[in-house]
Enzyme design. Structure first.
Site, PDB file in Angstrom:
ATOM      1  N   HIS A 190       1.294  -1.268   0.180  1.00 50.22           N
ATOM      2  CA  HIS A 190      -0.131  -0.103  -0.240  1.00 50.22           C
ATOM      3  C   HIS A 190       1.077   1.033   0.103  1.00 50.22           C
ATOM      4  O   HIS A 190       0.746   2.647  -0.990  1.00 50.22           O
ATOM      5  CB  HIS A 190      -0.670  -0.329   1.685  1.00 50.22           C
ATOM      6  CG  HIS A 190      -2.009   1.297   1.061  1.00 50.22           C
ATOM      7  ND1 HIS A 190      -2.849   1.234   0.713  1.00 50.22           N
ATOM      8  CD2 HIS A 190      -1.181   2.702   1.788  1.00 50.22           C
ATOM      9  CE1 HIS A 190      -3.509   2.177   1.284  1.00 50.22           C
ATOM     10  NE2 HIS A 190      -2.396   3.224   1.862  1.00 50.22           N
ATOM     11  N   GLU A 425      -9.083  -7.314 -20.542  1.00 50.35           N
ATOM     12  CA  GLU A 425      -8.339  -8.147 -19.296  1.00 50.35           C
ATOM     13  C   GLU A 425      -8.216  -9.585 -19.467  1.00 50.35           C
ATOM     14  O   GLU A 425      -7.083 -10.188 -18.845  1.00 50.35           O
ATOM     15  CB  GLU A 425      -8.796  -7.585 -17.955  1.00 50.35           C
ATOM     16  CG  GLU A 425      -8.512  -5.671 -18.011  1.00 50.35           C
ATOM     17  CD  GLU A 425      -9.203  -5.762 -16.561  1.00 50.35           C
ATOM     18  OE1 GLU A 425      -8.752  -5.281 -15.615  1.00 50.35           O
ATOM     19  OE2 GLU A 425     -10.218  -5.542 -16.664  1.00 50.35           O
ATOM     20  N   ASP A 449      -3.636  -7.684 -15.545  1.00 50.71           N
ATOM     21  CA  ASP A 449      -4.574  -8.346 -15.186  1.00 50.71           C
ATOM     22  C   ASP A 449      -4.938  -9.817 -16.786  1.00 50.71           C
ATOM     23  O   ASP A 449      -3.914 -10.580 -16.871  1.00 50.71           O
ATOM     24  CB  ASP A 449      -6.107  -8.405 -14.728  1.00 50.71           C
ATOM     25  CG  ASP A 449      -6.745  -8.020 -13.499  1.00 50.71           C
ATOM     26  OD1 ASP A 449      -6.203  -8.927 -12.851  1.00 50.71           O
ATOM     27  OD2 ASP A 449      -7.434  -7.244 -13.561  1.00 50.71           O
ATOM     28  N   CYS A 496      -4.087   0.706 -19.799  1.00 51.06           N
ATOM     29  CA  CYS A 496      -4.079   1.360 -18.140  1.00 51.06           C
ATOM     30  C   CYS A 496      -3.553   0.649 -17.080  1.00 51.06           C
ATOM     31  O   CYS A 496      -3.471   1.028 -16.311  1.00 51.06           O
ATOM     32  CB  CYS A 496      -5.330   1.643 -17.984  1.00 51.06           C
ATOM     33  SG  CYS A 496      -6.483   0.979 -17.599  1.00 51.06           S
TER      34      CYS A 496
HETATM   35  C1  PEP Z   1      -5.320  -3.790 -15.371  1.00 47.68           C
HETATM   36  O1  PEP Z   1      -5.723  -5.186 -14.774  1.00 47.68           O
HETATM   37  O2  PEP Z   1      -4.520  -3.776 -15.845  1.00 47.68           O
HETATM   38  C2  PEP Z   1      -5.958  -2.338 -14.776  1.00 47.68           C
HETATM   39  C3  PEP Z   1      -5.380  -1.308 -14.681  1.00 47.68           C
HETATM   40  O3  PEP Z   1      -6.794  -2.849 -13.377  1.00 47.68           O
HETATM   41  P1  PEP Z   1      -6.438  -3.622 -12.192  1.00 47.68           P
HETATM   42  O4  PEP Z   1      -5.378  -2.908 -12.085  1.00 47.68           O
HETATM   43  O5  PEP Z   1      -7.744  -2.679 -11.199  1.00 47.68           O
HETATM   44  O6  PEP Z   1      -6.826  -4.910 -11.873  1.00 47.68           O
HETATM   45 MG    MG Z   2      -7.647  -5.429 -13.882  1.00 49.17          MG
END
Ligand code: PEP
Ligand code: MG
Length: 561
Positions: A190, A425, A449, A496
């Site tokens: 965190h 994902e 993911d 992202c």
């Molecule tokens: C991802 O899986 O790349 C993503 C941006 O979502 P999170 O990290 O929130 O699962």
């Molecule tokens: Mg994700």
């Protein structure tokens, strides 16, 4: 040269210099053989400590809500709950009744619960940090230990600690603190994530060597190399003091041959908004709404969600804000939502699967809040669905959106027109990118993911960390397939996942055809600069060679990284 150099894991690619302030040290328990305990007064001492701790927590809650935001302040409610937990209280009272000093009883009773939480996964494990926090607060009160006020540190302090919990980090003021280093922790803890979102120099996991650095010592925190320089020389100090990263680029950016690439911020809590604006984000490419649901006992109301999203839109009046609908499950657990106990939660009821549960109105409430926010005031809101694997799921989500829009129109809200997108994902979504893109305006690659599922490598498991690397050609081919299929349907494609924020990979991602890159605020200036240095045609040829390579090391040879 510095007197000594300690090594840990760099959490933020920034350096800072300052003076050490130790936090959370100096709690020593009495030796039970040396003290005669009378249960009744000892029990009263414990009750008084609980009262004082509650008062402290309430006032810190108020101060944090004012300075950072309600969401960050909510962690103190969780602490008050732990403080008043009847099972722990009973265990402490029993031990005091048996003749143990109150601090030792507190240490033992909390210790047992901490161990239980440590054995769990993901966010439940973070609860162990909250419990430690409450335990240490009580111990400080019971042993007259000094407590450093993290919210009121002298300018230029470098905080050193065994670990920093969520409530600790929420109190740090990035304008005043020059950085921090911790004995424990890794890149995904965190404290590290918080440091990255606030661009605060930080090194975690330094180990016990950190304990040898005294209060008041000058140190450099090099979050890039993962080093802590103890008693640095003048040139090391000067280099760290002048490191504010690449110059902020406020304008939108394009490659040398005129291809525009949007560079946006990932937002996980309100405290990250200002750093994102300050570091020149064009907009928000991922607003993780699950944070609105954490550290509380009931889901946020439609109005609360509306307010949070409006606040975000107001900060980016000229940019797009992509809000992702609730993505819980997997490592993201929200205790009061009564999530199923699954053997493989990463392959279970995550993201959109959970939102489409016909017995829950969470999704409808959230969609109404988003559509209302989009229709009121300035800003350009886009809605994105997480963890989609099938076209049928997307169709159901789009139906739910239509229903929510109809509900709002009945309430006389303005007609709303928002962009809609899907996160890519899952391998299925990458293969089906054309069909998905035909139904929406954009796709956004969640490479955290996507890599986990393409490579069958748990994103939380350091033992398969080498496999969980998005530069494996298998992942690059999934990205290429997604971009090509989406562009054929006139949909734009963003990314992202963490990969998007690595300036060493910007040329590759631009070459693969990404239209938008969204990341933690800290590297936005570097990525914007890297886009400006890229020539699209050359990048595209290189990206083709990289994706057609047979191994990850061949990919890196091609990219020269
Ligand atoms: C991802 O899986 O790349 C993503 C941006 O979502 P999170 O990290 O929130 O699962
Ligand atoms: Mg994700």
């Amino acid at each position: 040269m510095a007197e000594r150099t300690l090594h840990g894991t760099g959490a933020t690619p920034r350096s800072g210099v300052g003076t050490v302030v130790w936090y959370g040290r100096d709690i020593s328990l009495p030796d039970p053989d040396d003290v005669e305990v009378e249960p009744e007064p000892e029990s009263q001492r414990f009750a008084d400590a609980v009262d004082t701790a509650r008062a402290e927590l309430e006032s810190e809650r108020e101060a944090t809500a004012e300075r950072v935001g309600e969401d960050e302040a909510a962690v103190f409610d969780a602490h008050i709950q732990f403080l008043e937990d009847p099972t722990i209280e009973e265990a402490v009272e029993t031990m005091i009744g048996e003749g143990h000093p109150a601090p030792n009883a507190v240490d033992a009773a909390f210790g047992e619960h901490i161990e239980q939480f440590e054995g769990m996964d993901g966010r439940m494990a973070e609860r162990a940090d909250d419990l430690r926090d409450v335990r240490d607060r009580l111990l400080r009160l019971l042993t007259d230990g000094e407590r450093v006020d993290l919210g009121d540190l002298p300018d230029g302090s470098v905080v050193l600690a065994e670990r920093l919990t969520p409530s600790d980090t929420a109190q740090l003021d990035p304008e005043r603190v020059a950085g921090f280093a911790t004995v424990t922790g890794g890149r995904t803890s965190h404290a590290s994530i918080f440091a990255r979102s606030l661009a605060l120099p930080a090194v975690v996991g330094v180990g016990e060597a950190l304990d040898t650095v005294e209060d008041g010592t000058a140190v450099v925190i090099d979050g890039d190399s993962g080093e802590v320089l103890v008693a640095p020389d003048d040139s090391e100090r000067a280099a760290a003091a002048s490191d504010s990263g690449a110059a902020v680029v406020d304008a939108s950016v394009e490659t040398t041959d005129g291809r525009h690439v949007e560079v946006a911020a990932n937002i996980g809590q309100p405290a990250e908004l200002k750093p994102a604006v300050d570091r020149g984000a064009d907009g928000v490419g991922l607003y993780r709404t699950e944070f609105l649901f954490l550290d509380r006992e009931t889901p946020p109301s439609e109005d609360e969600q509306y307010e949070a999203i409006r606040e975000t839109l107001d900060m980016f009046p000229d940019g797009r804000v992509v809000v992702r609908t609730l993505d819980i499950g997997g490592d993201k657990q929200i205790p009061y939502l009564d999530q199923p106990d699954e053997e493989n939660p990463f392959l279970g009821e995550r993201g959109i699967r959970r939102s489409l549960d016909p017995d829950s109105d969470l999704f409808a409430t959230q969609l109404r809040a988003l559509l209302r926010a989009a229709s009121d005031g300035a800003g350009d809101l886009a809605i994105m669905f997480p963890m989609v694997a099938t076209v049928t799921e997307l169709d159901a989500a789009l139906d739910a959106l239509d229903t929510a829009a109809a509900d709002i129109e009945e309430c006389d809200a303005d007609a709303v027109d928002v962009e809609v997108g899907v996160m890519i994902e899952t391998p299925s979504a990458a293969f089906m990118a054309g069909e998905l893109a035909a139904r929406v305006d954009f796709l956004s690659l969640g490479t955290n993911d996507l890599t986990q599922y393409v490579m069958a490598a748990d994103r939380e498991n350091e033992r398969v960390g080498d496999l969980h690397d998005p530069t494996h050609p298998g992942v690059l081919r999934a990205i290429h397939q997604t971009v090509t299929a989406a562009h054929a349907e006139d949909a734009w494609v963003g990314m992202c996942g963490e990969m998007a924020g690595d300036p060493d990979l910007t040329e590759l991602l631009v070459g693969l055809g990404l239209d938008e890159l969204s990341m933690s605020a800290v590297t936005i200036p570097e990525v914007k600069t890297a886009v400006r240095d890229t020539e699209y045609n050359t990048a595209s040829e290189r990206a083709d060679r990289a994706r057609l390579a047979a191994t990850r090391s061949e990919v890196h040879t091609t990219l020269d990284t």
